[in-house]
Every structure is written in structure tokens, then in C-alpha cells.
Design a protein around this motif. Structure first.
Motif, PDB file in Angstrom:
ATOM      1  N   GLY A   1      42.733  24.765  24.589  1.00  0.00           N
ATOM      2  CA  GLY A   1      43.438  25.605  25.540  1.00  0.00           C
ATOM      3  C   GLY A   1      43.252  25.074  26.942  1.00  0.00           C
ATOM      4  O   GLY A   1      42.630  24.027  27.154  1.00  0.00           O
TER       5      GLY A   1
ATOM      6  N   ARG B   1      39.311  30.319  29.331  1.00  0.00           N
ATOM      7  CA  ARG B   1      39.684  31.733  29.289  1.00  0.00           C
ATOM      8  C   ARG B   1      39.762  32.213  27.847  1.00  0.00           C
ATOM      9  O   ARG B   1      40.402  31.591  27.002  1.00  0.00           O
ATOM     10  N   ARG B   2      39.078  33.295  27.568  1.00  0.00           N
ATOM     11  CA  ARG B   2      39.119  33.936  26.260  1.00  0.00           C
ATOM     12  C   ARG B   2      39.194  35.441  26.478  1.00  0.00           C
ATOM     13  O   ARG B   2      38.493  35.996  27.329  1.00  0.00           O
ATOM     14  N   ASP B   3      40.044  36.107  25.703  1.00  0.00           N
ATOM     15  CA  ASP B   3      40.173  37.569  25.783  1.00  0.00           C
ATOM     16  C   ASP B   3      40.452  38.035  27.201  1.00  0.00           C
ATOM     17  O   ASP B   3      39.847  39.001  27.695  1.00  0.00           O
TER      18      ASP B   3
ATOM     19  N   TRP C   1      37.831  34.761  32.269  1.00  0.00           N
ATOM     20  CA  TRP C   1      37.401  33.385  32.491  1.00  0.00           C
ATOM     21  C   TRP C   1      35.886  33.284  32.371  1.00  0.00           C
ATOM     22  O   TRP C   1      35.156  34.127  32.876  1.00  0.00           O
ATOM     23  N   ARG C   2      35.449  32.255  31.674  1.00  0.00           N
ATOM     24  CA  ARG C   2      34.029  31.923  31.595  1.00  0.00           C
ATOM     25  C   ARG C   2      33.826  30.610  32.325  1.00  0.00           C
ATOM     26  O   ARG C   2      34.558  29.635  32.085  1.00  0.00           O
TER      27      ARG C   2
ATOM     28  N   ASP D   1      37.872  22.189  20.160  1.00  0.00           N
ATOM     29  CA  ASP D   1      37.283  23.451  19.731  1.00  0.00           C
ATOM     30  C   ASP D   1      36.142  23.137  18.756  1.00  0.00           C
ATOM     31  O   ASP D   1      36.355  22.551  17.697  1.00  0.00           O
TER      32      ASP D   1
ATOM     33  N   SER E   1      33.963  25.518  17.488  1.00  0.00           N
ATOM     34  CA  SER E   1      33.447  26.760  16.921  1.00  0.00           C
ATOM     35  C   SER E   1      32.945  26.578  15.494  1.00  0.00           C
ATOM     36  O   SER E   1      31.904  27.123  15.103  1.00  0.00           O
TER      37      SER E   1
ATOM     38  N   SER F   1      31.675  30.842  19.024  1.00  0.00           N
ATOM     39  CA  SER F   1      32.756  30.429  19.912  1.00  0.00           C
ATOM     40  C   SER F   1      32.247  29.370  20.881  1.00  0.00           C
ATOM     41  O   SER F   1      31.341  29.622  21.677  1.00  0.00           O
TER      42      SER F   1
ATOM     43  N   ILE G   1      30.740  29.626  24.430  1.00  0.00           N
ATOM     44  CA  ILE G   1      31.508  30.588  25.223  1.00  0.00           C
ATOM     45  C   ILE G   1      30.867  31.958  25.078  1.00  0.00           C
ATOM     46  O   ILE G   1      30.967  32.606  24.036  1.00  0.00           O
TER      47      ILE G   1
END
Length: 287
Positions: A99, A115-117, A120-121, A142, A144, A150, A177
Motif C-alpha cells: 500500500g 495507513r491501516r484502518d 497512520w502509523r 507485506d 504479515s 500485521s 504495525i
């Protein structure tokens, strides 16, 4: 940045006019977006034109796109960017498997954001490009399945120089994450290069340069969670491999050639750089 899908922000110097402009471009969750340039006191915006700096500069300086009303978020970001405390911040956007990844340049390096949900992290440990503040960026993956949670990996490089020799190290930086941040779990060396700077006709680490010896691996996560490493690029000219000394330095390419021994499947924890585990703040690989 809570409402943004991604945001590019940088300062552009027009050498011909000897002026500096602020450029920003973003898309929001509601599908709207804009690209803007601020020259002197005027902030001029057009419909979203992308994230790539060179393309944005060309699109915005031509002035052939119809202007749109300046969004409130653009005015807010411009004010923040021109504030003294963030005047040196620049944000690049990279689109890939993991992403959008934002690379945020600060005074002593860069941090990353994903960015998740709808949140931003941001990573907390700055990464440097060595002799360059900004590392070269080679993509994201990714991870995971490989970490059991995550997580994302970014592939970046740094370089150093001694006399006429430039050395490059490419790493897969593994970040978990979490709710509030990207926590670095460790890194894996996936590329090494040595480049002899001669007459300045080639850019550093040019793969076509006969004075450049380099191997880079590409990590791919398999269904079982193991990481497969395969050759991404290899430039190992025989003539350079035979050289032993240059500009007073001894040339050794053993570490570069040894990377080919990593081709195949691995547990991610087995690949982490061993020298990192001297730092007690980092979690050790799983047994």
C-alpha cells in the motif's frame, strides 16, 4: 493526516527564476484530491495530478490545467509546512504491495508511515542514507505471514565512501504495525555493492558501469510464511573482480558474492542481521 489516503509535500527550487516553491498533492478518503503549488503568497491548485515530484512540478509549472478552489486542507498543510519547526520536512509517496508508504524526511534521516484502518502509523527510529540523508527506496512488501502479525517491510539502501570507492548496503527493514506506531523488528541485508568512482561520468551505483560490482536479492513471502530470496539484479564484471587494489585500498568482493548463498526459502527470523542483537532494545529472532 487522518483524512488523507496519501500526501506528497516538498520544496522545489526553480534555478532559472531563482525561486523556491512549495508543492503538495493529496487524495482524501472521500475521493477528492488536489495538487497545489505555492509561489510567493499564492497557492494555486488543480485537480489531483499524482504523487511523483518531477511530474507534479511539470504539471503545475506549465499552468495549462484549470485552477480549482483551494481546499481547506491544502491551506492548513501549507501553513504547517511553512512553520519554522517543520520547514525542513519533505514527504514522498511510494505505491506498492504494502500500500502507500510515506517517506518523511527529517533533519537526521527519514521515518516511514503506513495507513491501516483509517489511521497512520509512523516509525520512531530515523533511517539514514549514509552519506545521503535520504535512503534510496526499492519498494515494500507485506510481511504479515512471515511475522505472524500485521507488518510491512521496506527495502532501502545507504552508502558510504572511502577514497575512490563507494559502498552500498541494501536492507529489508521489518516493521510491525502497532496501534500507534511502526515498531522496527530488525533488518535483513538483501543487497551489497562496491563502485569505483573514476571520472565522474556515471552516477553512483550505475548497474551499467564496468566499475560497479553489485548483487541485490528480492524477498517474496510464500503461503507458508517463509521468505523466498531470489536474484533481483546482478552485475559482477569479471575484469573488476580480478582487481585487488585501487586508489590505495584493497578491493574485496567476498561479502557480495556470498549473497547468492541466501537464494532460497528461509524463516524471516533466521535472516535478521546478527549485529543488531547487541542492542537490548531490539527483540531477538524467534528460536
Amino acid at each position: 493526516m487522518a483524512d488523507f489516503q496519501a500526501l506528497t509535500l516538498f520544496h522545489d527550487l526553480d534555478f532559472d527564476a531563482d525561486t523556491e516553491s512549495l508543492v503538495l498533492s493529496a487524495q482524501l478518503d472521500d475521493g477528492s484530491g488536489a495538487s497545489c503549488i505555492k509561489q510567493t503568497a499564492e497557492l494555486r491548485c488543480v485537480e489531483f495530478a499524482g504523487y511523483t515530484p518531477h511530474h507534479l512540478v511539470a504539471a503545475l509549472r506549465k499552468g495549462d490545467r484549470p485552477a480549482i478552489a483551494t481546499p481547506a486542507w491544502a491551506e492548513r498543510v501549507a501553513r504547517m509546512a511553512e512553520a519554522k519547526e517543520v520547514s525542513d520536512v519533505e514527504i514522498d509517496v511510494f505505491l506498492g504491495e504494502g500500500g502507500p508508504v510515506l517517506m518523511i524526511r527529517e533533519l537526521d534521516g527519514v521515518v516511514f508511515a503506513v495507513r491501516r484502518d483509517r489511521r497512520w502509523r509512523v516509525s520512531t527510529v530515523p533511517k539514514s542514507g549514509g552519506k545521503s540523508i535520504t535512503p534510496a527506496y526499492f519498494g515494500s512488501v507485506d510481511l504479515s505471514r512471515a511475522t505472524g502479525g500485521s507488518s510491512i517491510g521496506v527495502i532501502i539502501s545507504s552508502y558510504s565512501k572511502e577514497s575512490c570507492v563507494r559502498s552500498e548496503t541494501v536492507e529489508l527493514v521489518v516493521m510491525q504495525i502497532e496501534d500507534d506506531e511502526l515498531a522496527e523488528l530488525g533488518s535483513v541485508i538483501v543487497g551489497i555493492g562496491e563502485w569505483i568512482y573514476t571520472d565522474g561520468r556515471h552516477a553512483p551505483f550505475d548497474p551499467k558501469d564496468p566499475n560497479h560490482y553489485r548483487i541485490q536479492l528480492r524477498p517474496r513471502v510464500q503461503h507458508d510464511g517463509r521468505v523466498r530470496l531470489e536474484i533481483e539484479s546482478r552485475h559482477t564484471p569479471k575484469a573488476l573482480a580480478k582487481r585487488r587494489h585501487v586508489c590505495g585500498l584493497e578491493l574485496t568482493f567476498g561479502d557480495i558474492d556470498q549473497l547468492t548463498g541466501l537464494i532460497g526459502h528461509h524463516r524471516l527470523g533466521d535472516l535478521y542481521r546478527k549485529d543488531e542483537w547487541d542492542d537490548e532494545s531490539l527483540p531477538a529472532p524467534d528460536d
